[in-house]
Write a protein that holds these residues in place. Structure first.
Motif, PDB file in Angstrom:
ATOM      1  N   ARG A 272       8.918   5.361  11.420  1.00  0.00           N
ATOM      2  CA  ARG A 272       7.531   5.495  10.964  1.00  0.00           C
ATOM      3  C   ARG A 272       6.802   4.159  11.130  1.00  0.00           C
ATOM      4  O   ARG A 272       7.437   3.096  11.153  1.00  0.00           O
ATOM      5  CB  ARG A 272       7.471   5.892   9.483  1.00  0.00           C
ATOM      6  CG  ARG A 272       8.180   7.156   9.051  1.00  0.00           C
ATOM      7  CD  ARG A 272       7.591   8.422   9.642  1.00  0.00           C
ATOM      8  NE  ARG A 272       8.210   8.703  10.931  1.00  0.00           N
ATOM      9  CZ  ARG A 272       7.545   9.145  11.986  1.00  0.00           C
ATOM     10  NH1 ARG A 272       6.269   9.376  11.930  1.00  0.00           N
ATOM     11  NH2 ARG A 272       8.182   9.365  13.111  1.00  0.00           N
ATOM     12  N   ARG A 273       5.494   4.232  11.182  1.00  0.00           N
ATOM     13  CA  ARG A 273       4.749   2.982  11.328  1.00  0.00           C
ATOM     14  C   ARG A 273       4.548   2.263  10.007  1.00  0.00           C
ATOM     15  O   ARG A 273       4.373   1.059   9.974  1.00  0.00           O
ATOM     16  CB  ARG A 273       3.406   3.260  11.992  1.00  0.00           C
ATOM     17  CG  ARG A 273       3.549   3.337  13.503  1.00  0.00           C
ATOM     18  CD  ARG A 273       2.369   4.016  14.125  1.00  0.00           C
ATOM     19  NE  ARG A 273       1.182   3.161  14.097  1.00  0.00           N
ATOM     20  CZ  ARG A 273       0.034   3.519  14.662  1.00  0.00           C
ATOM     21  NH1 ARG A 273      -0.073   4.679  15.267  1.00  0.00           N
ATOM     22  NH2 ARG A 273      -1.001   2.709  14.607  1.00  0.00           N
ATOM     23  N   SER A 274       4.594   2.994   8.911  1.00  0.00           N
ATOM     24  CA  SER A 274       4.417   2.357   7.607  1.00  0.00           C
ATOM     25  C   SER A 274       5.638   1.519   7.270  1.00  0.00           C
ATOM     26  O   SER A 274       6.786   1.984   7.323  1.00  0.00           O
ATOM     27  CB  SER A 274       4.220   3.434   6.546  1.00  0.00           C
ATOM     28  OG  SER A 274       4.434   2.868   5.281  1.00  0.00           O
TER      29      SER A 274
ATOM     30  N   ILE B 217      -0.047   8.107   9.592  1.00  0.00           N
ATOM     31  CA  ILE B 217      -0.605   7.443  10.769  1.00  0.00           C
ATOM     32  C   ILE B 217      -0.259   8.193  12.046  1.00  0.00           C
ATOM     33  O   ILE B 217      -1.098   8.405  12.910  1.00  0.00           O
ATOM     34  CB  ILE B 217      -0.103   5.979  10.897  1.00  0.00           C
ATOM     35  CG1 ILE B 217      -0.164   5.263   9.550  1.00  0.00           C
ATOM     36  CG2 ILE B 217      -0.953   5.226  11.927  1.00  0.00           C
ATOM     37  CD1 ILE B 217       0.341   3.857   9.586  1.00  0.00           C
ATOM     38  N   SER B 218       1.022   8.592  12.168  1.00  0.00           N
ATOM     39  CA  SER B 218       1.485   9.156  13.440  1.00  0.00           C
ATOM     40  C   SER B 218       0.912  10.556  13.652  1.00  0.00           C
ATOM     41  O   SER B 218       0.574  11.251  12.699  1.00  0.00           O
ATOM     42  CB  SER B 218       3.009   9.248  13.442  1.00  0.00           C
ATOM     43  OG  SER B 218       3.564   8.030  13.042  1.00  0.00           O
TER      44      SER B 218
ATOM     45  N   ASP C 292       0.163  -2.918   6.977  1.00  0.00           N
ATOM     46  CA  ASP C 292       1.493  -2.368   6.736  1.00  0.00           C
ATOM     47  C   ASP C 292       1.924  -1.529   7.931  1.00  0.00           C
ATOM     48  O   ASP C 292       2.854  -0.762   7.858  1.00  0.00           O
ATOM     49  CB  ASP C 292       1.497  -1.528   5.460  1.00  0.00           C
ATOM     50  CG  ASP C 292       0.639  -0.280   5.621  1.00  0.00           C
ATOM     51  OD1 ASP C 292      -0.342  -0.334   6.386  1.00  0.00           O
ATOM     52  OD2 ASP C 292       0.959   0.737   4.989  1.00  0.00           O
ATOM     53  N   ASP C 293       1.206  -1.675   9.062  1.00  0.00           N
ATOM     54  CA  ASP C 293       1.507  -0.892  10.250  1.00  0.00           C
ATOM     55  C   ASP C 293       2.374  -1.740  11.188  1.00  0.00           C
ATOM     56  O   ASP C 293       1.945  -2.795  11.647  1.00  0.00           O
ATOM     57  CB  ASP C 293       0.185  -0.515  10.932  1.00  0.00           C
ATOM     58  CG  ASP C 293       0.411   0.415  12.103  1.00  0.00           C
ATOM     59  OD1 ASP C 293       1.574   0.539  12.534  1.00  0.00           O
ATOM     60  OD2 ASP C 293      -0.569   1.001  12.582  1.00  0.00           O
TER      61      ASP C 293
ATOM     62  N   TYR D 286       3.053  -8.435   4.636  1.00  0.00           N
ATOM     63  CA  TYR D 286       1.849  -7.662   4.351  1.00  0.00           C
ATOM     64  C   TYR D 286       0.756  -8.567   3.812  1.00  0.00           C
ATOM     65  O   TYR D 286      -0.402  -8.508   4.225  1.00  0.00           O
ATOM     66  CB  TYR D 286       2.179  -6.565   3.336  1.00  0.00           C
ATOM     67  CG  TYR D 286       0.959  -5.843   2.836  1.00  0.00           C
ATOM     68  CD1 TYR D 286       0.213  -5.037   3.696  1.00  0.00           C
ATOM     69  CD2 TYR D 286       0.526  -5.975   1.522  1.00  0.00           C
ATOM     70  CE1 TYR D 286      -0.914  -4.377   3.253  1.00  0.00           C
ATOM     71  CE2 TYR D 286      -0.602  -5.321   1.061  1.00  0.00           C
ATOM     72  CZ  TYR D 286      -1.322  -4.526   1.941  1.00  0.00           C
ATOM     73  OH  TYR D 286      -2.438  -3.884   1.518  1.00  0.00           O
TER      74      TYR D 286
ATOM     75  N   VAL E 234       6.718   0.311   4.518  1.00  0.00           N
ATOM     76  CA  VAL E 234       7.460   0.660   3.308  1.00  0.00           C
ATOM     77  C   VAL E 234       8.553   1.670   3.637  1.00  0.00           C
ATOM     78  O   VAL E 234       9.670   1.603   3.134  1.00  0.00           O
ATOM     79  CB  VAL E 234       6.493   1.222   2.251  1.00  0.00           C
ATOM     80  CG1 VAL E 234       7.259   1.599   1.004  1.00  0.00           C
ATOM     81  CG2 VAL E 234       5.432   0.193   1.926  1.00  0.00           C
ATOM     82  N   LYS E 235       8.207   2.595   4.522  1.00  0.00           N
ATOM     83  CA  LYS E 235       9.186   3.607   4.917  1.00  0.00           C
ATOM     84  C   LYS E 235      10.373   2.971   5.647  1.00  0.00           C
ATOM     85  O   LYS E 235      11.492   3.477   5.597  1.00  0.00           O
ATOM     86  CB  LYS E 235       8.529   4.656   5.806  1.00  0.00           C
ATOM     87  CG  LYS E 235       7.525   5.503   5.053  1.00  0.00           C
ATOM     88  CD  LYS E 235       6.970   6.602   5.930  1.00  0.00           C
ATOM     89  CE  LYS E 235       5.904   7.392   5.181  1.00  0.00           C
ATOM     90  NZ  LYS E 235       5.237   8.375   6.038  1.00  0.00           N
TER      91      LYS E 235
ATOM     92  N   PRO F 248       0.831  -1.210   0.000  1.00  0.00           N
ATOM     93  CA  PRO F 248       0.000   0.000   0.000  1.00  0.00           C
ATOM     94  C   PRO F 248       0.864   1.257   0.000  1.00  0.00           C
ATOM     95  O   PRO F 248       2.030   1.214   0.396  1.00  0.00           O
ATOM     96  CB  PRO F 248      -0.784  -0.115   1.308  1.00  0.00           C
ATOM     97  CG  PRO F 248       0.060  -0.964   2.184  1.00  0.00           C
ATOM     98  CD  PRO F 248       0.765  -1.906   1.282  1.00  0.00           C
ATOM     99  N   ASP F 249       0.280   2.337  -0.438  1.00  0.00           N
ATOM    100  CA  ASP F 249       1.007   3.602  -0.467  1.00  0.00           C
ATOM    101  C   ASP F 249       1.168   4.146   0.953  1.00  0.00           C
ATOM    102  O   ASP F 249       0.591   3.636   1.908  1.00  0.00           O
ATOM    103  CB  ASP F 249       0.247   4.602  -1.340  1.00  0.00           C
ATOM    104  CG  ASP F 249       1.183   5.678  -1.865  1.00  0.00           C
ATOM    105  OD1 ASP F 249       2.331   5.740  -1.381  1.00  0.00           O
ATOM    106  OD2 ASP F 249       0.772   6.443  -2.758  1.00  0.00           O
ATOM    107  N   PHE F 250       1.997   5.193   1.057  1.00  0.00           N
ATOM    108  CA  PHE F 250       2.229   5.810   2.369  1.00  0.00           C
ATOM    109  C   PHE F 250       0.911   6.283   2.958  1.00  0.00           C
ATOM    110  O   PHE F 250       0.027   6.743   2.251  1.00  0.00           O
ATOM    111  CB  PHE F 250       3.152   7.021   2.219  1.00  0.00           C
ATOM    112  CG  PHE F 250       4.568   6.668   1.915  1.00  0.00           C
ATOM    113  CD1 PHE F 250       4.962   5.338   1.765  1.00  0.00           C
ATOM    114  CD2 PHE F 250       5.524   7.655   1.782  1.00  0.00           C
ATOM    115  CE1 PHE F 250       6.275   5.031   1.481  1.00  0.00           C
ATOM    116  CE2 PHE F 250       6.838   7.340   1.495  1.00  0.00           C
ATOM    117  CZ  PHE F 250       7.207   6.033   1.335  1.00  0.00           C
ATOM    118  N   ARG F 251       0.832   6.164   4.277  1.00  0.00           N
ATOM    119  CA  ARG F 251      -0.318   6.735   4.953  1.00  0.00           C
ATOM    120  C   ARG F 251       0.203   7.648   6.038  1.00  0.00           C
ATOM    121  O   ARG F 251       1.340   7.482   6.497  1.00  0.00           O
ATOM    122  CB  ARG F 251      -1.157   5.626   5.602  1.00  0.00           C
ATOM    123  CG  ARG F 251      -1.910   4.768   4.608  1.00  0.00           C
ATOM    124  CD  ARG F 251      -2.798   3.801   5.340  1.00  0.00           C
ATOM    125  NE  ARG F 251      -2.032   2.782   6.039  1.00  0.00           N
ATOM    126  CZ  ARG F 251      -2.451   2.176   7.139  1.00  0.00           C
ATOM    127  NH1 ARG F 251      -3.590   2.525   7.681  1.00  0.00           N
ATOM    128  NH2 ARG F 251      -1.730   1.237   7.700  1.00  0.00           N
TER     129      ARG F 251
END
Lengths: 137, 789, 117
Positions: free
Chosen positions: C24-26, B687-688, C107-108, C101, C28-29, B682-685
């Motif tokens: 970050r929680r994502s 969240i924080s 993704d978190d 995933y 992918v990052k 999924p793309d960036f979200r």
């Protein structure tokens, strides 16, 4: 991805990249290059092919499984080191021979060359294995 | 040669289970041949019949040395040395070992894991031989720990019982902790003396004695010895270790492993002895253990714990005598050690035999067995009388010598009267225990037992009969059995020629009178024992709850609770928390070291930097920042590509074309891969929230700052170019290559490269495996999550 | 050694940006952050040798040893393999993350912890 431009470009680029990769591999001992770089260049060409024509046709064109390439490379690298062991020297000691080529000057051939070829094959195989399996997803 | 003797047990151990499977009825006897052969070899070697290596005559008698290199760099050799003390112990280990294998064959006949028991026993025997023959402190420590490990396996042999497992762990923890003490003491001792060779330590005696570390060495060494030899307050593991099968108890817990501590004390007496801290500590620890053990034994009715406590008492007696340390006391200790091995080995094997043939473990419920098991009765009674200290058994001689070594006279301090009293008291209690276990169950009317009593099989009689006879022969033919062992042993401990007087009769003297007192008091106590026990038991059992076993339990509980809490705190499963811990540690450790050790002599200016360099670096920095705050995947990948190509350009500028080429190719492939993979994600979200972002930014900037200073300081130091120069000079002549970077990779450091390409292959195999395995559990986990929420 | 200051700023910046991203929680990052950190680490090794505007560590034709000024070949050899290995590791990471995933449907990273214990 079915791009005619990419496919056409690949037809010319792939042989060029492969030739370059072999040149870079063998000049690496004296000029910038060597097994790592050459393997990456070759793999880039093949990855290009994979993207242009799909992983299936790349595998068919390759004929050899990337895993085999990896294995052969690793065996070559290790085997080049074992030469020294059989001669009673520490593992991976470089051993050199003079190869007389008629009409040309003397070429030095040594186990480090085999080792570098092994590195080349491993890098090529590893990158291909990763890229092709991801393309197949 | 000595090495071969020690190793042989380890070699045979893995074969034993196969042997047991092939020859289920004879394996025990065949395995017993090994310890027998070892005993014979040791005897021949020490008698000089077999030329066994370098023989030296020292102050402490003969010694045979054999050394093979091991870890030469640390001064640790496979050094073995057979002297009087080693011979006495090794003879007990191998001789009793042979009897134990035969005994185990009968005791556990038909047990499906009997082969495994043989293997463990062989391992233990070899380790124990290593302990008593090692002439190197570190080597001794290694074998010492091996005895702990093999005893763990042996005590926990019946691993389906929780009690066995618990007791095995307890013995391992207590003796293992002591082993660490020995390691620490050994390292200090080696450091102070400049050698780990035990026989050379005595030459550095005065250096050691005068060194500031001497008290620490003594305390740690005694800690190790006292845990192993079950000295108060570490005695509690020994009675619990009775969960082991009886052959194991008869072997480890009567005459071998528990005497390792006594052995160590005796071995180091010439080096550490003579100092008040060593002698006083040993004397009083030993005396306390002696009385506590005797008292606890007096309260037992179950056969094996009764014998275990009486062993604790005997070990205390030995430690006390070694602590007193006079010629007479040491001679007495060696004779007592031998006597105890003979009678306690007999009694343990008898306990197993009685339990095996009657099904009863409580001595108070046994009576009149003499008719059904006459041979066992004679052997057991002889051992019990030896234990009680009655003539003509070796136990009597040992007790007489012990009394003579303690009775106050002009040369002894005020403590000796107290010690004599304690010895008399515990001996009297010992008489009660000996009679209660070794004689009483055989006399009187036959009481019914769970199974019909009958004579044990011959395999189980051999051990008790042999050892009981030796207890008599040691006195009748002292020159044949006892003196060749105890004389050299005492000499080795004293570092002077010693010859214990093993005669039974010396005329009427104080020791004899005290012996009579012991017997009479013991007999009287035996007569009123049930009344005494009825009165004291309610009080004593309440006191037990305050004993050291409680401290052990409490400590174990505290350690487990702490580690659970710590694991929960540190291994929370939250990735971010792990990263915070890592960053925090890095910032504190690296930043702290930088702050303490390095001041900045000068902050470099920017004057000498060219404009295009500033431009490139600024671009890279902006690229990195852009990646950090990018709002979608493609932007981040583009930024990352920018950074990668920029770094490749920087490599070109600073003379690294190989790196530049590599970086270019990798960056290209990386971008391709990222596009391929992120396509599936999924793309960036967002969240924080902002406070989390601020916290993360703070952590990131802290580490960035530390790295900034690290690079600055690295630039200020002058690099050591010896390696670079070497590669630069040898590249063409030795490796025929002009590209030094490539020559380093494929020739000078080819082994590293081999490792690195192996890592690559592993990564590729990992990728392949991950992609080809379909996640079958996905649905299952999703289902679980729904269920739990 | 004034170049050092520039390098120091860049290494610090790469680490800071990388760390910020992996926090970050994502998920992918996380990967992109790791890539930035490996760049930073490579440059850190590079900077701990001598960084000079000089020719590559190649022995010139007709000579038998490296003549100064030349760049230090030792950190280069270290970095070269580090670049390739970090590629292998990152590729593995990427595939692992995409598998995770697919298996867990999130993704978190805060939600991924459930598989840990």
């Amino acid at each position: 991805m079915n791009s005619t431009i990419l496919q056409t470009a690949t037809r010319y680029l792939l042989p060029m990249l492969l030739v370059i990769s072999v040149v870079v591999l063998f000049q690496g001992h004296n000029l910038p290059g060597g097994g790592f770089i050459a393997g990456l260049i070759g793999a880039s060409g093949l990855a290009l092919h994979g993207m242009a024509f799909g992983p299936k046709s790349t595998r068919e064109a390759l004929r050899i499984n990337p895993a085999t390439v990896m294995g052969v490379g690793l065996a070559a690298a290790l085997g080049s080191g074992l030469f020294a062991v059989f001669m009673g020297l520490p593992l991976l000691t470089g051993i050199w021979f003079n190869l007389e080529v008629p009409g040309l000057k003397t070429i030095k051939v040594g186990t480090p060359v085999i080792f570098d070829i092994g590195v080349y094959l491993v890098v090529l195989g590893v990158v291909m294995a990763i890229v092709l399996s991801l393309l197949e997803e | 040669m000595l090495l071969a003797l020690v190793i042989s047990g380890f070699v045979l151990a893995p074969v034993a289970p196969m042997l047991q499977r092939a020859l289920p009825h004879r394996a025990g006897y065949i395995v017993a041949l090994l310890p027998l052969a070892i005993a014979v070899m040791l005897g021949l070697m020490s008698a000089g019949v077999v030329n066994a290596g370098i023989v030296t005559d020292t102050e402490g008698g003969f010694s045979i040395v054999s050394t093979a290199p091991w870890v030469a760099g640390l001064g640790v050799d496979l050094a073995f040395r057979l002297d009087g003390l080693g011979l006495l112990m090794a003879m007990l280990v191998s001789g009793i070992g042979a009897l134990i294998f035969v005994y185990a064959a009968g005791y556990l006949h038909g047990h499906k894991h009997l082969g495994r028991l043989y293997a463990f026993l062989l391992m233990f025997m070899a380790s124990m031989l290593g302990v008593v023959l090692a002439d190197n402190l570190i080597l001794l420590f290694v074998f010492w720990e091996l005895t702990s490990v093999s005893s763990y396996l042996l005590i926990g042999f019946d691993h389906s019982q929780e009690k066995s497992r618990k007791s095995a762990l307890q013995a391992l923890l207590v003796t293992g902790l002591g082993g660490l003490g020995i390691l620490a003491a050994a390292i200090m001792l080696g450091d102070v003396a400049g050698t780990f060779t035990i026989s050379e330590l005595v030459l550095h005696r005065d250096t050691i004695r005068g060194h500031a570390l001497f008290p620490a060495i003594v305390v740690l060494m005694l800690f190790g010895a006292c845990t192993k030899s079950a000295q108060f307050p570490f005695h509690f593991w020994l009675p619990n270790a009775m969960a082991a099968p009886t052959p194991v108890s008869a072997y480890l817990h009567s005459s071998t492993m528990v005497k390792a501590g006594v052995y160590l004390i005796a071995r180091l007496s010439p080096v550490l002895g003579g100092a008040a801290i060593w002698n006083d500590a040993l004397t009083w620890i030993g005396a306390t253990t002696m009385v506590v053990g005797a008292w606890m034994a007096f309260r037992q009715r179950i056969m094996k714990p009764l014998l275990a406590y009486s062993t604790v008492s005997a070990l205390g007696t030995l430690v006390m005598a070694l602590g007193v340390g006079t010629t007479k006391a040491v001679e007495a200790a060696m004779v007592f050690l031998l006597a105890h091995a003979f009678y306690k080995g007999t009694l343990f094997m008898a306990a197993g035999a009685i339990d095996h043939e009657t099904g009863e473990k409580d001595v108070s419920k046994l009576s009149g067995l003499r008719g059904s098991m006459p041979i066992l009765f004679i052997a057991t009674a002889a051992a019990a009388l030896s234990m009680a200290g009655l003539p003509p058994f070796v136990g009597f001689v040992a007790k007489e010598l012990m009394l003579k070594g303690l009775i106050p006279d002009a040369t002894r301090g005020t403590g000796s009267a107290a010690l004599t009293t304690m010895l008399v008291l515990s001996s009297a209690l010992g008489v009660v225990v000996a009679v209660r276990f070794g004689i009483r169950p055989f006399l009187g009317d036959l009481k019914p037992t769970p199974t019909e009593p009958h004579e044990p099989p011959r395999s189980m009689l051999l051990g008790p009969v042999m050892l009981a006879s030796l207890g008599l022969l040691a006195v009748v033919l002292p020159g044949f059995v006892a003196l060749p062992l105890v004389g050299p042993a005492a000499s080795a401990v004293l570092h002077a020629t010693a010859k214990p007087d093993m005669a039974l009769w010396h005329g009427v003297n104080a020791a004899l009178l005290l012996s009579v007192v012991v017997i009479v008091a013991g007999a009287a106590l035996f007569a009123i024992q049930s009344g005494v026990l009825r009165v004291i038991e309610p009080i004593a059992s309440r006191l037990d709850r305050l004993g050291p076993a409680r401290v052990y339990d409490g400590t174990l509980w505290a350690v487990l609770t702490f580690s659970r809490a710590q694991t929960r705190a540190l291994q929370s499963g939250s990735l971010r928390q792990y990263i915070f811990f890592t960053i925090g540690t890095a910032v504190i450790a690296i930043g702290g070291a930088l702050a303490v050790n390095q001041g900045f002599s000068s902050v470099p200016g920017l004057s000498d930097v060219r404009n295009y360099e500033i431009g490139l670096f600024a671009l890279l920095l902006v690229g990195a920042g852009y990646v950090g705050v990018a709002k979608n995947r493609l932007a981040a990948i583009a930024g990352l590509g920018l950074v990668g190509y920029g770094i490749a350009l920087a490599f070109v500028l600073f003379g690294a074309p190989d790196l530049a080429l590599t970086q270019l190719c990798i960056e290209t492939l990386m971008v391709v891969l990222m596009v391929l993979v992120f396509y599936m994600l999924p793309d960036f979200r967002s969240i924080s929230n902002n406070s989390q972002r601020f916290r993360d930014l703070f952590a990131a900037l802290s580490l960035g700052a530390v790295m900034f200073f690290l690079v600055l300081i690295a630039g200020q130091s002058t690099p050591d170019l010896a390696v670079t120069t070497f590669y630069g000079e040898r590249s063409v002549p030795d490796a025929y290559g002009r590209n030094v970077v490539n020559v380093i990779l494929v020739d000078f450091r080819a082994l590293d490269t081999l490792g690195e390409i192996t890592v690559l292959v592993v990564a590729a195999v990992g990728v392949y495996a991950l992609l080809k395995s379909t996640p079958k559990r996905a649905k299952h986990i999703a289902g679980l999550k729904e269920g739990s929420e | 050694m004034n170049l050092q200051l520039l390098l120091a700023i860049l290494v610090g910046g790469l680490f800071a940006a990388g760390i910020y991203l992996i926090l970050r929680r994502s998920i992918v990052k996380l990967i992109i952050g790791l890539a930035l950190i490996s760049h930073g680490a490579n440059l850190l090794i590079f900077a701990s040798g001598r960084v000079v505007r000089a020719s590559a560590p190649l022995v010139a034709e007709g000579q038998t040893s490296l003549r100064p000024p030349h760049a230090d070949p030792l950190p280069q050899a270290l970095i070269l393999t580090a670049i390739v290995i970090s590629f292998g590791v990152l590729a593995f990471m990427m595939v692992l993350v995409s598998r995770a995933y697919r298996a867990l449907g999130t993704d978190d990273t805060d939600e991924l912890r459930e598989t840990d214990s």
